[in-house]
Design an enzyme around this catalytic site. Structure first.
Site, PDB file in Angstrom:
ATOM      1  N   TYR A 190      -5.318   9.896  79.909  1.00 19.93           N
ATOM      2  CA  TYR A 190      -5.081   8.492  79.584  1.00 19.93           C
ATOM      3  C   TYR A 190      -4.535   7.699  80.763  1.00 19.93           C
ATOM      4  O   TYR A 190      -4.724   6.495  80.846  1.00 19.93           O
ATOM      5  CB  TYR A 190      -4.202   8.366  78.324  1.00 19.93           C
ATOM      6  CG  TYR A 190      -5.062   8.467  77.089  1.00 19.93           C
ATOM      7  CD1 TYR A 190      -5.735   7.348  76.614  1.00 19.93           C
ATOM      8  CD2 TYR A 190      -5.289   9.678  76.464  1.00 19.93           C
ATOM      9  CE1 TYR A 190      -6.579   7.419  75.524  1.00 19.93           C
ATOM     10  CE2 TYR A 190      -6.148   9.773  75.367  1.00 19.93           C
ATOM     11  CZ  TYR A 190      -6.785   8.630  74.897  1.00 19.93           C
ATOM     12  OH  TYR A 190      -7.632   8.711  73.836  1.00 19.93           O
ATOM     13  N   HIS A 227      -0.878  10.203  71.731  1.00 16.45           N
ATOM     14  CA  HIS A 227      -1.870  11.188  72.157  1.00 16.45           C
ATOM     15  C   HIS A 227      -1.246  12.537  72.507  1.00 16.45           C
ATOM     16  O   HIS A 227      -1.910  13.424  73.026  1.00 16.45           O
ATOM     17  CB  HIS A 227      -2.673  10.652  73.334  1.00 16.45           C
ATOM     18  CG  HIS A 227      -3.578   9.528  72.956  1.00 16.45           C
ATOM     19  ND1 HIS A 227      -4.628   9.707  72.083  1.00 16.45           N
ATOM     20  CD2 HIS A 227      -3.577   8.217  73.281  1.00 16.45           C
ATOM     21  CE1 HIS A 227      -5.244   8.545  71.901  1.00 16.45           C
ATOM     22  NE2 HIS A 227      -4.626   7.623  72.608  1.00 16.45           N
TER      23      HIS A 227
END
Lengths: 758, 758
Positions: free
Chosen positions: B287, B440
């Site tokens: 990410y 996440h």
């Protein structure tokens, strides 16, 4: 052609010049043999006096040769440094004495070459000293103490390895022949070479007197030392076997192969039998690679010393053809297709293939394609053929080795089925309809495997063996090789009633072979091979037609797979596809199992777990998967009575010898005559870096069998762009000039030749 | 250093020369802004007027730049050919209007660059025409018709994509700013850019007013258009968030993340929060790669237009540090370690990393290591930074980007655990002791993964998602991402009583982090990282110390893994090792299952099949496997009460979303305080071409825990060559200057610092 002719002329002139000067040189330097024949001047066997001269003149200016020489010199120098070690034989493969004698044979052969090429006595003395050590040892040796082999050697536990030794050491002896005195030679020949040759031949007929890769090594060993010693009796024994000897035709060897089923023996018989006229070797490419070295190295010796035999022209040049066949039996990365017992990853980078490529280039027709393979191999033999290759590369003559579709017949007469390889763009389909393939054969009639750019898409499992990894059963064949890898269910072909072809009985399978229906590689966009099998399941006829078709409506060529079955009774049929990777999508509903149980109890089925089941659709069942960042789809014509089984290898595998690879099995129950028709598409690509998926979906809208009788099977293939093409295959009258007229649903189709496609 | 200083001087002189001539040129050519400030001359944002001048002067002589330019030109020309398409918004991602507007933003940005670099009005006109089309459309637009997003955009279904659009289009506008008339600019700014910026900020505070990667895009978009338009209010809103706005701290977004837990907002807060002082991004590298672009591109704009902000020095230069951290979070092939939700295969070849590398090189300290990565990427940005990189490469300044062991702290203050990467030769060990990692994150405290030369040896599973592969749940996260990939059992760390850390509750996990005990990278041969976790299982303390040790008795460095557990009650512990490949050998007897059942019913255990079980040995249990032609061995100190479970992923997977990868699980039952100690060796190699296995066996003879209390754990490692080494780790007083004295079995050990090894 003109350009080659010109080059050939220049080569001829150069050769003559070298020959002439060489002859003069040798007159001054080496003693003459009785017949004064140039072919009897040492070295003469593999590296020749002529070759030595030519190599010495070019040293330092032939890069790939120079590099190869440098490596070999470093190896041999390091061995010389360590000193000579000729231990009393004691161990099996992998043990100290085995490994040492094996290393010695390689070092002797290389040291012999170095003596000739570098003209440095250090190497000759090393070879001489070691040979004398062997002479002193050998005359004291009984049979090797280990008793496992059907034919025990003296230096090694099996004659096979003794023969390996002599094949290499003959070359070393040839290289220092003139360095030795007459007395030294007599000593070696009397106490070492002749008794050695006798032990592996007349004293071990069960090893020597056969058509088998073991015997090929034996014949080559006896023949090569015979050539060096100019011993016609040994040469004769090598070429034709032991005179007036007959063996029991029913005895078997350690691997279960017949010892001597047909009484044939000798090097020529060994060429005659296993190679088809196209050069296909009946055990398949993995074992061909192993067997290749003695064939080619002895043939080279015969060519050099007995040119009148025209060994490379024997059986219409089958030895050189076999090299071409072997290279064509490799994928885009040079790895051999793992037909029969074949370990994956073996490739044309193997040393035996360096010999094969160099010999084929030099003694064949100087195919520039071979130079590109030699360049990839990045080494050459240190002899006449290696020089020729090095010069060819230096001159920039190489061209890509173009592999195209090829049909290789099997059987010594070329009439025992074969192997067809279809190629289009990056795709390769291997279709096997051969004979049993000797004791290393699998029960896999009409099986196939499919590759994209050297990666397996639909795999052939290969063997269950971790060659030379001692932790896995000493590196030998594991029991799952028999219970799994050889069984029919382990292959991408049809299984009747969960039994293997020929009930997996070698004695029965060996009697039969599949038969070519036709192959057609023209036009290039439609590559087809079709073959029938009538004996695997008595009373049942299987006819499989596989096509690799390039169609502008699809991104990549696709596979059309038609398996037609004609049976005298109703049976269950399984047709597996051993795909790799992740299941993406199906157009039918499946139900996964919470508990995984073996799919069956025997014939290989005990090694498959059933992961999921589905009822097929009444039109087409579609299955898409994803592997190595590429997409694939199988579209198969089914009825709702068909089942689809998702299976995975690995059940009843107490030592974790098997890979956990998946399969989709199409099952049709209680069926008499039937036809399995599928299309396999490779399509699109995925980038995990840009995270973009291109063309991830099938382009086939519908697949329909529109006609099927004993003469013809017709399939309609409709793409998503809406175009429909008809493929009609001739099931029993497939000659190129056969004229066909057929009416299907009111449309009439006329064509000449084995198939219709439009 | 001297050499660099010299080079810097030259660079400075060159730059000044360019600056000077540039200024003169621009006086003649472009209109002056009110303040006459060079930094206000267009283009000024990313590509600058100064850069344009420098690029034009060198075109055709900077190969990597020229190639990148050629590609971009071909793309844009082909788009211009197709004509302008600005459809009325209608679709979700993947749909026609979405894809078209997305393509437009890229094309506009590139066309702007081409106008400046090639000085060809064709591109300016194209940008102008398309912007006018957007102006005409935008003023008519209601909210996007699709309602799924928590913050709907106007051009796209979510504000995030609107923000993406504006980040790129600001750059295009900047490039043609001077090409437009005052009137045209006013039209665009009044009807398009200001309302656009308002919609994604003041009108969508739930999107804009957060610390989140979405908001970073929003801040960058508003700020960049503000910089181009010289609008201090927008720039202010970008940097510090919407003034005087407060949001509900308990609301969550679509992904389950808190909307605005702490009231912070704006670009600076978005730098402040997710990055640790070492540049580690709390969601992990996958990410970070996604979030990187808006951070760097807006920072570049700020640097160019508002140099007084010293944005690249903000938080001690964390933005540039984060690029270094990200590059270090990749394996030998440049692929990011798949920590948390990370798709394998994402690498520094991704476009965002081209920006990162070029910006870091140009605005950082011209690290020659970055040039070698840029060279591998084989493309550069078409702006000032890309030019700098292209020149650096042209001048041959690149050096290998040397990745060494690194410890990256997590948390905005660097005190919320971290990630340690140990590197020796071709081996890399990634040890994760970080905070939850936002929505996440995985429940994987003290987990590790292990790589050899870029290949996974002990894997981190990654995510369960096929990004952008529509057939798999529309390319979204699949349910097994929650039921499997996030669960603790999916990782190489300790599981207590078959429950995940924090019971897999995000609200709880987000409150805690592991704590560094110590790391030590000196001497180089002994790389160690040690960390503790006290909250994953209340009442239980886990302390894991992992070392990568180079010892002359072993061919390759080995991993020492010490997991110490202190608990207030007796529990069951599982410690899995997710190896890849084929099992070769064990020194314990195992029994395979004929029927495979799930190992459990929840917490991820329902996704594992139990393949075999074994009782461990009373000393060391050894497990050897074979993967990618290399050998590996796990040696672990066990008692006969321990169990070893062979498991495979894939149970309860109705859509075949999971890979069928194997694991060995060490299970210890009914245990209070305990210590798991293992060595993982990478050793040897196998060639399927020569069929030779080298060093296929473990070099560890014995592994023994010789001492273990709350202060110290000591392990004796004996190699097959007979040498024994002692590793003692300090469990609670591990500072570099702590002095330790310890007596074990009558021997006394004294050392300073966190560990003893001899």
């Amino acid at each position: 052609m003109t350009r080659y002719s010109a080059r050939l002329k220049i080569l001829l002139i150069m050769t003559l010049t070298v020959l002439f000067s060489c002859k003069q040189e040798s007159t001054a330097k080496t003693e003459y043999h009785a017949d004064g024949d140039l072919s009897q001047e040492h070295p003469k066997l593999i590296l020749t006096a002529k070759g030595v001269k030519a190599i010495r003149a070019r040293l330092g200016s032939i890069p790939i040769f120079d590099r190869s020489l440098e490596k070999v010199k470093a190896e041999v120098d390091s061995e010389i440094e360590k000193g000579i070690d000729v231990p009393i034989p004691k161990d099996y493969s992998g043990g100290y004495t085995h490994v040492t004698h094996k290393r010695n044979w390689f070092t002797l052969q290389k040291a012999g070459l170095l003596y000739q090429i570098l003209d440095d006595e250090k190497y000759a003395k090393y070879v001489k000293d070691m040979l004398m050590a062997y002479e002193a040892l050998y005359k004291t040796l009984p049979l090797h103490p280990k008793t496992r082999s059907y034919a025990r050697g003296k230096l090694f536990w099996q004659c096979l390895n003794d023969a390996n030794w002599l094949v290499y050491v003959s070359q070393a002896y040839d290289c220092i022949y003139d360095y030795l005195t007459q007395e030294e030679r007599e000593k070696l020949e009397t106490n070492l070479f002749r008794p050695f040759a006798d032990h592996i031949s007349v004293d071990s007929p069960q090893f020597y007197q056969r058509v088998h890769n073991h015997s090929t090594w034996g014949n080559a060993a006896v023949g090569m030392i015979g050539l060096v010693m100019n011993d016609e009796a040994l040469i004769d024994r090598a070429l034709y076997g032991i005179k007036d000897l007959e063996l029991d035709a029913n005895k078997k060897d350690d691997d279960g192969g017949f010892l001597n089923a047909n009484g044939k023996a000798g090097f020529l018989a060994n060429i005659e039998e296993p190679f088809s006229p196209d050069g296909y070797y009946n055990e398949g490419p993995y074992y061909q690679r192993y067997a290749m070295y003695p064939f080619l190295i002895f043939a080279t010796g015969l060519h050099n010393v007995k040119p009148e035999l025209k060994i490379f022209e024997y059986k219409e040049g089958v030895l050189l053809k076999s090299i071409n066949a072997l290279l064509n039996l490799s994928d885009a990365e040079g790895e051999f297709f793992p037909l029969n017992d074949g370990q994956k990853g073996m490739s044309y980078y193997n040393g035996a293939l360096v010999t094969a490529v160099d010999v084929s280039f030099h003694y064949g027709d100087q195919d520039p394609g071979l130079l590109s393979i030699a360049k990839q191999q990045d080494r050459v033999l240190l002899d006449d053929s290696g020089l020729a290759v090095a010069l060819g590369i230096k001159e920039g003559n190489e061209k890509p080795f173009a592999k195209t579709s090829i049909n290789l017949s099997d059987g010594s007469d070329g009439k025992q089925g074969g192997v067809g390889i279809l190629r289009q763009d990056d795709l390769e389909l291997v279709f096997k309809y051969a004979s049993q393939g000797s004791s290393h054969g699998h029960y896999d009639k009409l099986s196939f495997s499919f590759y994209e750019n050297g990666e397996e898409v639909i795999q052939d499992y290969g063997l269950v063996r971790y060659v030379n990894i001692e932790q896995k059963g000493g590196g030998n064949y594991l029991k799952e090789n028999t219970t799994w890898a050889k069984q029919t269910i382990a292959h991408n072909t049809l299984i009747q009633n969960e039994r293997s072809h020929f009930n997996a009985k070698y004695d029965i399978g060996s009697q039969f072979h599949s038969d070519l229906n036709y192959f057609s590689f023209d036009p290039k966009d439609i590559q087809v091979v079709s073959a029938a099998e009538s004996n695997a399941y008595p009373g049942t006829e299987m006819l499989r037609t596989m096509a690799l078709i390039k169609d502008e409506a699809l991104e990549k060529p696709y596979v059309l797979d038609i398996m037609k079955v004609t049976s005298d009774k109703a049976d269950q049929y399984d047709l597996p596809y051993y795909y790799f990777g992740q299941i993406l999508q199906t157009n039918f509903e499946y139900k996964t199992k919470e508990v995984l149980k073996p799919l069956g109890t025997k014939n290989g089925y005990q090694h498959l777990y059933l992961e999921a089941t589905a009822k097929a659709r009444d039109d087409n069942s579609k299955f898409s998967w994803f592997n190595n960042n590429k997409f694939y789809t199988l579209t198969t014509s089914t009825s709702h009575k068909d089942e689809l089984l998702f299976a995975r290898i690995g059940a009843n595998d107490p030592d974790f010898n098997l890979r956990r690879d998946p399969a989709l099995i199409l099952r049709r129950n209680d069926t008499k005559n039937t036809c399995f028709v599928s299309v396999i598409e490779a399509h699109g690509r995925y980038s995990p870096v840009s995270e973009s998926a291109e063309n991830s979906k099938s382009s086939i809208a519908e697949l329909q069998v529109i006609f099927d009788n004993e003469a013809y099977t017709a399939v309609a293939i409709t793409t998503i762009s809406g175009t429909t093409k008809i493929f009609i295959t001739s099931n029993n009258n497939a000659s190129v000039d056969a004229i066909h007229d057929l009416s299907i649903n009111g449309s009439s189709y006329s064509w000449t030749g084995p198939y219709y496609f439009k």
